[in-house]
Design a protein around this motif. Structure first.
Motif: not given
Length: 430
Positions: A123-134, A342-346
């Motif tokens: 879950p961290a890896r999947q949701s981390f993508v959206s923190e790197m790109v818009g 966003p606050e629920l994405r994880g």
């Protein structure tokens, strides 16, 4: 830059893709080596199924809680911890195999420990993508992630098969491959450390509070798109996507081949997956119809593969299975991420990964049992039929929640790949 690779304009994402390519190649090498180790130790289809099931059982048990953790802590640091933990598990298994003292029960235990790390990593890896790109590049980034993963899937099994064969096909040979994977985790850990924190867009930590997990579950249950996707990927992931079991049994039982040919089948599947991932990276928008067509194609492809008479025919057809699989998963992943608050994405991605991977402990022992007692071809037949059942049930659930299946065809698309249901009053605000 080509539209296919537009997300690579982002410095942090380039680092991430490079690190994951090395790490994923090692992971695929270990998957082949681990299964070959079980067979070398005298295990059959049931033992392979148990190994796979134990490796994915923690995903089923822990992923929902892991999603809460992913929303509470910085994802970059969390990923470094989980990658390090999986590296340690690989190191231990590799040392046991190289020393010649490995036993099947030890493989079971370490597979479970490895799975614990995977459960918190996913879950961290999947949701981390959206923190790197818009949002505009998220669909492209998901596609490129899959392309990187499947390029590793092409390289890993082939390298593992050749390396095991060159080192004598025994338990020690598999151990050296597994040790190489342990070292590969250093690549992604180092790349995460090198990232420019100013270019990241982390979501606000949710903080510790009661009911956080149930909040994510209620959120997902309120959205017809997400529920439909989860039904489909549950059946496909649980019964259809047991490739390491089905390929091993087809290679050894039906076609009488060895480790090298087993590795070739993994790479052949990945050729189709890589093609599908690159096509997905070019898409700006995602339709639910594509997801359903890909799921149907995947089920039919498994049924066709079960009838193929020779190893060559099976290997040449394997890319079709890989193409349908990755098209289905990419469409599901992008739709889920783009739809989630966003606050629920994880937590949302944790539930998604629980369904996609968590069903494996239920399905893989069943598929392994079918292969051992009824023949390898029946593992593909069972996977294909259950996948098609999942497609039908997914459409039925969506129709029940929205008032009619025709809404799937009437759904509109918005920029960034988001698919809007016709009945927004049934969907929680994002």
């Amino acid at each position: 830059m080509s539209p296919t690779f537009r997300a690579l304009r982002n410095h942090n994402y380039r680092l991430y893709v490079a690190g994951t390519l090395v790490s994923n190649t090692g992971t695929w090498m270990q998957r082949v080596a681990q299964d070959w180790l079980v067979l070398t130790l005298g295990g059959g289809g049931t033992a392979l199924g148990i190994t796979t099931g134990l490796q994915f059982l923690p995903v089923l048990l822990l992923s929902p809680y892991a999603g809460v953790i992913a929303d509470r802590f910085p994802k970059r640091r969390l990923l470094q911890v989980t990658q390090g933990a999986m590296g340690v598990a690989s190191l231990l298994l590799g040392l046991l195999a190289v020393s010649g003292v490995a036993q099947t029960w030890q493989v079971f235990v370490i597979a479970f420990v490895f799975g614990v790390g995977s459960a918190f990593d996913a879950p961290a890896r999947q949701s981390f993508v959206s923190e790197m790109v818009g949002p505009d590049d998220l669909t492209n980034a998901v596609g490129l992630n899959s392309a990187s993963f499947n390029l590793a899937r092409i390289l890993g099994p082939a390298l593992a098969g050749l390396m095991i064969h060159a080192l004598g096909d025994g338990t020690r040979a598999t151990g050296w491959v597994i040790l190489l994977n342990a070292v590969s985790y250093l690549a992604i850990i180092a790349q995460l450390q090198r990232m420019d924190l100013a270019q990241l867009h982390p979501s606000r930590p949710t903080g510790r509070r009661p009911g956080a997990l149930l909040e994510g579950v209620r959120y997902v249950r309120s959205q017809p798109r997400m529920v439909m996707i989860l039904v489909l990927v549950f059946f496909a992931g649980t019964f259809g996507m047991n490739f390491m079991i089905t390929s091993a049994l087809m290679a050894t039982q039906v076609f009488g081949k060895g480790a090298g040919e087993f590795g070739v089948l993994g790479s052949a599947l990945a050729v189709g997956s890589l093609t599908g991932a690159l096509m997905a990276a070019r898409r700006v928008k995602v339709r639910l119809r594509l997801l359903l067509l890909a799921g149907t194609g995947f089920g039919v492809a498994l049924l066709v593969a079960s009838t193929l008479p020779t190893f060559t025919a099976f290997a040449l057809f394997a890319p079709v299975i890989g193409f349908c699989t990755i098209t289905m998963l990419n469409s599901a992943n992008a739709t889920i991420q783009l739809s989630a608050a966003p606050e629920l994405r994880g937590r949302v991605m944790a539930l998604y990964m629980t369904i996609v991977m968590g069903g494996t402990p239920l399905g893989s022992p069943v598929i392994g049992f079918v292969g051992e007692h009824f023949g390898a071809r029946w593992t593909l037949v069972a996977g294909g039929l259950f996948t098609l059942l999942g497609v039908a049930l997914a459409v039925g659930v969506y129709a029940r929640m929205t008032g009619g299946w025709r809404r799937l065809l009437a759904g509109s698309r918005t920029p960034g790949g988001r698919v809007e249901d016709v009945a927004p009053e049934r969907v929680a605000a994002t």
